[in-house]
Design a protein around this motif. Sequence first.
Motif, PDB file in Angstrom:
ATOM      1  N   PRO A   1       0.849  -1.189   0.000  1.00 17.30           N
ATOM      2  CA  PRO A   1       0.000   0.000   0.000  1.00 17.30           C
ATOM      3  C   PRO A   1       0.883   1.237   0.000  1.00 17.30           C
ATOM      4  CG  PRO A   1       0.175  -0.820   2.219  1.00 17.30           C
ATOM      5  CD  PRO A   1       0.977  -1.758   1.337  1.00 17.30           C
ATOM      6  N   THR A   2       0.367   2.303  -0.431  1.00 17.31           N
ATOM      7  CA  THR A   2       1.151   3.525  -0.499  1.00 17.31           C
ATOM      8  C   THR A   2       0.223   4.704  -0.308  1.00 17.31           C
ATOM      9  OG1 THR A   2       2.856   4.655  -1.764  1.00 17.31           O
ATOM     10  CG2 THR A   2       0.980   3.780  -3.004  1.00 17.31           C
ATOM     11  N   THR A   3       0.751   5.883  -0.268  1.00 20.70           N
ATOM     12  CA  THR A   3      -0.100   7.041  -0.020  1.00 20.70           C
ATOM     13  C   THR A   3      -0.052   8.070  -1.128  1.00 20.70           C
ATOM     14  OG1 THR A   3       1.674   8.095   1.240  1.00 20.70           O
ATOM     15  CG2 THR A   3       0.039   6.819   2.476  1.00 20.70           C
TER      16      THR A   3
ATOM     17  N   ALA B   1       5.077   7.688  -4.866  1.00 27.15           N
ATOM     18  CA  ALA B   1       5.547   6.490  -4.159  1.00 27.15           C
ATOM     19  C   ALA B   1       5.099   5.215  -4.879  1.00 27.15           C
ATOM     20  CB  ALA B   1       5.046   6.497  -2.720  1.00 27.15           C
ATOM     21  N   ALA B   2       3.890   5.234  -5.425  1.00 24.26           N
ATOM     22  CA  ALA B   2       3.388   4.055  -6.142  1.00 24.26           C
ATOM     23  C   ALA B   2       4.141   3.856  -7.458  1.00 24.26           C
ATOM     24  CB  ALA B   2       1.898   4.197  -6.407  1.00 24.26           C
ATOM     25  N   ARG B   3       4.301   4.922  -8.210  1.00 25.70           N
ATOM     26  CA  ARG B   3       4.968   4.811  -9.512  1.00 25.70           C
ATOM     27  C   ARG B   3       6.442   4.444  -9.373  1.00 25.70           C
ATOM     28  NH1 ARG B   3       8.601   7.424 -13.010  1.00 25.70           N
ATOM     29  NH2 ARG B   3       8.009   7.238 -15.182  1.00 25.70           N
TER      30      ARG B   3
ATOM     31  N   ALA C   1      -2.749   1.122  -4.990  1.00 23.88           N
ATOM     32  CA  ALA C   1      -1.835   0.213  -5.695  1.00 23.88           C
ATOM     33  C   ALA C   1      -1.636   0.675  -7.131  1.00 23.88           C
ATOM     34  CB  ALA C   1      -2.391  -1.204  -5.699  1.00 23.88           C
ATOM     35  N   MET C   2      -0.552   0.194  -7.711  1.00 19.14           N
ATOM     36  CA  MET C   2      -0.269   0.372  -9.129  1.00 19.14           C
ATOM     37  C   MET C   2       0.324  -0.944  -9.617  1.00 19.14           C
ATOM     38  SD  MET C   2       1.945   3.403 -10.976  1.00 19.14           S
ATOM     39  CE  MET C   2       0.885   4.711 -10.365  1.00 19.14           C
TER      40      MET C   2
END
Length: 194
Positions: free
Chosen positions: A34-36, A40-42, A71-72
Amino acid sequence: WLNRTAYITVNPSTGTPTQLILNAMYNYMPDQYPTTTWTAARNGVGNDYSSTTNYIYSVYFTGTSSNTYLAMMRPYVTWDTSSIPDTATITAVKVTLYGYGRDSLGTPDASIIDCFPANPVSGTKTDYSKTTFTRQAADIPYSSFSTSGMNNWTLTNFTGINKAGYTTYMFDTSRGVDNLPPTWAASSQGGFLY
């Protein structure tokens, strides 16, 4: 497997041009969660994965709190390209994936990019970050993406094709490739299902 195909036209050193039809031998779907934040996801290293022969997704999911992303996903597909003769000149490549669905947040285009997995036939979660985001073909526009048929990328870059082994390409959204987050909306997603 028949829905993930590479068509490679080669000119052997002597003789007539030949088209090789190669079916995908391996599908892998690393992701980051998980990310915010979008960044951060990319730009994450990758912290989850699934090895799959079914559907693959190139998609991003938003959370419920403003500007959060859950998510990504950036899947990759590997083909055994060792049947291409060493002396052959590759003159055309078309990669074809069957489309099953698309999600509209940000109306991204469908991209095919470079990929350098640790092992092309045995993925790991950190393969998520094994790309320079270099496009291998023009994007398929969101409005042209087929959700019940084949989607074709005509490659403009053949340098990633390995005549002595495996060739891998990653699939992403144009927003992921260009690092352009969509206008955020809660509990939404943008991307493609293959």
